[in-house]
Design a protein around this motif. Structure first.
Motif: not given
Length: 89
Positions: A16-20, A36-40
């Motif tokens: 929707g209008n949200e970003i994590l 922002f979530p993620g990784g190597k």
């Protein structure tokens, strides 16, 4: 000095209008910073595959990649360059 480039993927997860965004733990480098979530990426791993794997490991959710965004490089310390590979999800 040998400079190491580290490929890192991140997900801009939209609903929707949200970003994590995630808050870095006190035990991590750069504690208390938002990211922002993620990784190597693992050796020879495609960015898309690495991002799906990282999000599944970190958040226990499945994501759909919408589009790749421009890659950027930056350095927090002189001996490392982070190559940030972002995706809208």
């Amino acid at each position: 000095m040998d400079i190491k480039t580290i490929p890192v993927v991140c997900a801009i997860i939209e609903r929707g209008n949200e970003i994590l965004c995630a808050l870095r733990s006190p035990r991590m480098s750069l504690p208390g910073k938002w990211e922002f979530p993620g990784g190597k990426l693992e050796l020879n791993e495609l960015p898309e595959d690495g991002l799906i794997r990282e999000i599944k490991e970190e958040l226990s959710i499945d994501i759909s990649l919408i589009e790749a965004l421009p890659i950027s490089e930056f350095s927090y310390v002189p001996e490392k360059i982070i190559r940030l590979i972002p995706y809208r999800c």
